[in-house]
Design an enzyme around this catalytic site. Structure first.
Site, mmCIF file in Angstrom:
data_model
loop_
_atom_site.group_PDB
_atom_site.id
_atom_site.type_symbol
_atom_site.label_atom_id
_atom_site.label_comp_id
_atom_site.label_asym_id
_atom_site.label_seq_id
_atom_site.Cartn_x
_atom_site.Cartn_y
_atom_site.Cartn_z
ATOM 1 N N ASN A 8 -18.791 -1.644 10.473
ATOM 2 C CA ASN A 8 -17.391 -2.058 10.584
ATOM 3 C C ASN A 8 -17.346 -3.401 11.306
ATOM 4 O OD1 ASN A 8 -14.676 -2.361 11.107
ATOM 5 N ND2 ASN A 8 -14.534 -0.640 12.544
ATOM 6 N N LYS A 46 -14.877 -5.244 11.883
ATOM 7 C CA LYS A 46 -13.605 -5.467 12.603
ATOM 8 C C LYS A 46 -13.073 -6.866 12.253
ATOM 9 C CE LYS A 46 -15.093 -2.079 15.943
ATOM 10 N NZ LYS A 46 -15.029 -1.534 17.302
ATOM 11 N N HIS A 82 -8.982 4.625 12.739
ATOM 12 C CA HIS A 82 -9.870 4.057 13.767
ATOM 13 C C HIS A 82 -9.086 3.980 15.086
ATOM 14 C CE1 HIS A 82 -12.368 1.314 16.029
ATOM 15 N NE2 HIS A 82 -13.346 1.619 15.188
ATOM 16 N N GLU A 92 -8.854 1.841 17.299
ATOM 17 C CA GLU A 92 -8.157 0.579 17.572
ATOM 18 C C GLU A 92 -6.824 0.529 16.832
ATOM 19 O OE1 GLU A 92 -11.510 -1.850 16.565
ATOM 20 O OE2 GLU A 92 -12.515 -1.149 18.384
ATOM 21 N N GLU A 117 -15.875 8.960 16.996
ATOM 22 C CA GLU A 117 -16.037 7.764 17.824
ATOM 23 C C GLU A 117 -15.317 7.980 19.153
ATOM 24 O OE1 GLU A 117 -16.978 4.099 15.151
ATOM 25 O OE2 GLU A 117 -14.845 4.161 15.591
ATOM 26 N N GLY A 159 -17.540 -0.405 21.946
ATOM 27 C CA GLY A 159 -17.600 -1.777 22.453
ATOM 28 C C GLY A 159 -17.854 -1.860 23.952
ATOM 29 N N SER A 207 -21.071 2.042 20.396
ATOM 30 C CA SER A 207 -22.228 1.374 21.015
ATOM 31 C C SER A 207 -23.572 1.831 20.454
ATOM 32 C CB SER A 207 -22.193 1.525 22.543
ATOM 33 O OG SER A 207 -21.030 0.918 23.071
ATOM 34 N N GLY A 255 -20.288 -3.683 16.796
ATOM 35 C CA GLY A 255 -20.958 -4.914 17.210
ATOM 36 C C GLY A 255 -22.322 -5.154 16.572
HETATM 37 P P1 13P Z 1 -19.273 -0.653 18.647
HETATM 38 O O1 13P Z 1 -20.500 -0.258 17.871
HETATM 39 O O2 13P Z 1 -19.109 -2.123 18.814
HETATM 40 O O3 13P Z 1 -19.167 0.118 19.930
HETATM 41 O O4 13P Z 1 -18.009 -0.192 17.750
HETATM 42 C C1 13P Z 1 -17.960 1.079 17.216
HETATM 43 C C2 13P Z 1 -16.833 1.140 16.258
HETATM 44 O O5 13P Z 1 -15.686 1.117 16.652
HETATM 45 C C3 13P Z 1 -17.157 1.206 14.824
HETATM 46 O O6 13P Z 1 -16.029 1.499 14.079
#
Ligand code: 13P
Length: 260
Positions: free
Chosen positions: A13, A15, A103, A105, A175, A181, A221, A243
């Protein structure tokens, strides 16, 4: 996706990162490292910003490896006066097979609820796509001992019964919000515990077949150096990577860590 088998899956992803040019460069770097043998074992999904999808899909079609494409969100509506929205059918029409729904976010910054996620999942199914439904608790909820309650509520409010009544494909991503993150990964035991809970919920509310064949991904992460121990846990079928999916070598190493 073969519905009779639980697939190993790694999805990246991106983002809101990369320009279309940077996106092309990133996929171009990954391609030589992703053999057909590897992507045959691990279903590999790239989820760039929607703006990039048409260009990337046409540029990288006709490749021997099995790459699939996903979108980060879609509208709860099918069409009409919804400025800024993109429908599941539009995404499906350009070759997008997977759509992320719920998600954290989007839940946190766009007021998405599990009920609106249910609508989105229905739109994805109507368009013939596969939803990846994201669930997860905040740190506050974990510390208050509410993990089971939150996850079960997100599952029961978000997942439409149509999924198992009609044996439609779907993927779940666990998640934990506190791990996204932050560099703080859930321990393999913590991830496994919640994945087991999700599979048990599916067994009770859908069918034993659905519970056995649904892929449940861990996200938060995940890096090349912690992926193997997470992916080795019995109910963890792969990962949803943020990330680390923006760096070709680390993403491919995570895909390799998922291969069996
Ligand atoms: P990170 O791997 O950056 O922690 O993000 C996870 C995520 O939200 C994937 O959708």
């Amino acid at each position: 996706m073969n519905l009779n088998m639980r697939a190993r899956i790694v999805a990246g992803n991106w983002k809101m990162n990369t320009t279309p040019e940077e996106g092309k460069k990133l996929v171009s770097e990954m391609i030589p490292m992703l053999s057909a043998e590897l992507t045959g074992k691990v279903h590999t999904i790239l989820i760039p910003p929607s703006l990039h999808l048409t260009g990337l899909i046409s540029l990288f079609k006709n490749r021997p490896m099995n790459l699939s494409w996903g979108a980060q969100d879609c509208s709860t509506h099918t069409k009409g006066a919804f400025t800024g929205e993109i429908s599941a059918a539009m995404l499906q029409s350009i070759g997008v097979s997977y759509i992320l729904v719920g998600h954290s976010e989007r839940r946190a910054y766009h007021n998405e609820t599990s009920t609106s996620c249910r609508e989105k999942i229905l739109r994805v199914l109507e368009a013939g796509g596969c939803p990846i439904y994201c669930v997860g608790e905040t740190l506050q909820e974990r510390e208050a001992g509410q993990v089971t309650q939150i996850i079960e509520q997100q599952l029961s409010e978000g997942l439409p019964e149509r999924l198992w009544e009609e044996s439609l494909p779907f993927v779940i991503a666990y998640e934990p919000v506190w791990a996204i993150g932050t560099g703080k990964t859930a321990t393999p035991q913590q991830a496994s515990e919640v994945h087991g809970l999700i599979r048990q919920w599916l067994k009770i509310h859908s069918s034993a077949q659905t519970a056995t064949t649904t892929s449940i991904l861990y996200g938060g992460s995940v890096k090349a150096d912690n992926a193997t121990e997470l992916f080795n846990m019995p109910d963890v079928d792969g990962g949803l990577i943020g990330g680390a999916s923006l760096e070709s070598r680390s993403f491919v190493d995570i895909v390799k860590a998922c291969a069996r």
